[in-house]
Design a protein around this motif. Structure first.
Motif, short mmCIF file in Angstrom:
data_model
loop_
_atom_site.label_atom_id
_atom_site.label_comp_id
_atom_site.label_asym_id
_atom_site.label_seq_id
_atom_site.Cartn_x
_atom_site.Cartn_y
_atom_site.Cartn_z
N ILE A 78 18.92 38.35 3.98
CA ILE A 78 17.96 38.81 2.98
C ILE A 78 18.27 38.06 1.69
N GLY A 79 17.27 37.44 1.10
CA GLY A 79 17.54 36.52 0.01
C GLY A 79 16.91 36.89 -1.32
N ILE A 80 17.57 36.44 -2.37
CA ILE A 80 17.02 36.39 -3.72
C ILE A 80 17.11 34.93 -4.14
N TYR A 167 13.86 37.51 5.05
CA TYR A 167 12.93 38.01 4.04
C TYR A 167 13.61 37.84 2.68
N GLY A 168 12.81 37.88 1.64
CA GLY A 168 13.43 37.81 0.33
C GLY A 168 12.40 37.83 -0.80
N PHE A 169 12.91 37.69 -2.01
CA PHE A 169 12.04 37.63 -3.18
C PHE A 169 12.63 36.68 -4.21
N THR A 170 11.78 36.22 -5.10
CA THR A 170 12.21 35.39 -6.21
C THR A 170 11.84 36.08 -7.51
N PRO A 171 12.81 36.39 -8.36
CA PRO A 171 12.54 37.10 -9.61
C PRO A 171 12.12 36.12 -10.71
N ASP A 172 10.92 35.57 -10.57
CA ASP A 172 10.50 34.48 -11.45
C ASP A 172 9.01 34.57 -11.77
#
Length: 452
Positions: A78-80, A167-172
């Motif tokens: 799980i990625g950021i 799965y993951g998200f980018t805080p950008d």
């Protein structure tokens, strides 16, 4: 002590970590051996990985393109994905751009919101999750990139040398979350014939050209007519001076991100409009006003378009003069229902006339996940659970993020849509209260993604 109180107790510690990153002016520089984006981004990555190590995470450097902090075990990840590079500081700062200045709930400095603050938020979300005792049947990995602002070559390298995320998200980007990102087209506009001696302005291709300095031959009465035109233009600052048979024009506009050009004022565009208004007859001025202009909608090259998810935008980022030719960088954000070939056909035959020309440098695909997809639902639910806000729904944005380069990733925060955090502009800031809330949302998002 509840989880919000625990996070609040760590805010000074988080700010100390953030300061260590902000003081590094990690603007892309000349490539060096082993440092593909120059000295400063590599230094920022080294510091980011040092912070990760101090927090007890496995820290890995991937050839100074990017690196990651990791915890947990298992095959799935799980990625950021966040970035440590920043745009140049530009002009107009009240505070020192590469320092952390606190004023109440506000903390100023380049990268505080885009995207060094979210790097720290992501690391502390991982820490809080680990310290809560949650059993990690998968790995959690925070990727720190060094080239998001200039092409995301860092993520292309990650895909070559590292494992794919589940799965993951980018805080950008923005809250509540982003389920689509517009396509992007980059063009260069060139003058063919011009009386303009020089025209230079802007600092990056993906922000509105906020200042412009132009030199033109003096003509009888032109100075007075220009001053009248500029006085009626609404520009916050301008100056017209005459020396040695030349008029020197300084125009100061308002910076804004290229995905939201209507929030800014294009100094080069206003200059061309005022030159025409003042009766300065010039081929390139005519070309600029008819093909680029100040409308930001692409109508001058046949690209005016809107769908249910957004409006096409056009932004002139920089203008420069080389060997007598004026060159403008153009950044177009394309709604998600338009494919690249549709865009090419729409502007075909409209890019060149006798006064100037444009060339397409890049034409990228949009990104879109259905609102009901498990990825979008898991991340959106973490926002709702923390904030209680169900009014704001997942959105589509004009900006582009790492989500376009990594599988099963969407953008999630850190910005609230009603607040201008001045990213890519002067006095960029983050609010400490928002930072604390983001840590909790990112922690909840990781838990939700681990459960998919």
């Amino acid at each position: 002590m509840n989880i919000k109180e625990e996070i609040h107790a760590l805010s000074d510690e988080m700010l100390e970590k953030l300061e260590r990153l902000v003081v590094i002016p990690s603007v892309e520089g000349e490539p060096l051996e082993g440092k593909p984006f120059g000295e400063a981004p590599a230094k920022a990555l080294e510091e980011g990985l040092r912070i990760a190590d101090e927090l007890g995470f496995k820290a890995v450097n991937l050839d100074n393109y990017c690196g990651y902090a990791e915890m947990g075990e298992g095959e799935e990840i799980i990625g950021i994905a966040a970035h440590l590079d920043v745009v140049p500081e530009g002009d107009g700062w009240t505070y020192e751009p590469f320092a952390l200045t606190r004023d109440g709930d506000y903390v100023y400095g380049r990268g505080t919101t885009d995207d060094k603050g979210p790097v720290v938020e992501g690391l502390y979300a991982m820490k809080m999750l680990r310290d809560s005792g949650v059993k990690l049947n998968k790995r959690v990995r925070l990727i720190m990139g060094c080239n998001e602002e200039n092409g995301s070559e860092c993520m292309k390298h990650y895909n070559k040398v590292a494992e794919e995320l589940s799965y993951g998200f980018t805080p950008d980007a923005d809250f509540p979350c982003i389920h689509g990102e517009m396509g992007q087209m980059a063009l260069n506009a060139y003058s063919k014939h011009t009386k303009i001696i020089s025209m230079n302005g802007g600092f990056v291709f993906n922000a509105v050209c906020d200042t412009c300095t132009t030199v033109v031959p003096a003509e009888e009465g032109l100075k007075e007519r220009l001053e009248k035109a500029f006085s009626e233009s609404g520009l916050p600052e301008y100056k017209v001076t005459e020396e040695n048979g030349e008029l020197h024009i300084y125009a100061k506009g308002v910076p804004a991100h290229a995905s939201m050009p209507t929030q800014g004022v294009n100094a080069a565009g206003v200059t061309c409009a005022c030159l025409a208004e003042a009766g300065f007859e010039d081929d390139f001025v005519t070309y600029y006003n008819s093909h680029i202009g100040t409308a930001c909608d692409g109508s001058g090259i046949g690209l005016k378009f809107e769908d249910e998810f957004g409006v096409l935008t056009l932004c002139n980022g920089t203008v420069r003069t080389e060997n007598g030719t004026i060159i403008c960088t153009i950044d177009v954000r394309v709604p998600v229902t338009l494919h690249p070939e549709d865009v090419r056909k729409m502007c075909e035959g409209k890019l060149e006339d006798e006064n100037g020309r444009m060339e397409i440098e890049k034409l990228g695909e949009p990104l879109f996940y259905p609102r009901e997809s498990p990825l979008v639902e898991a991340i959106y639910r973490s926002y709702v659970d923390v904030t209680g806000d169900t009014k704001n729904q997942p959105i589509v944005i004009g900006g582009g993020t790492y989500a376009k380069y990594l599988k099963n990733v969407i953008a999630f925060g850190p910005e609230k849509t009603e607040i201008d955090y001045r990213i890519h502009g002067a006095d960029e800031f983050i609010r400490i209260s928002d930072m604390e809330e983001a840590v909790l949302m990112y922690m909840e998002a990781l838990k939700n993604l681990l459960a998919i």
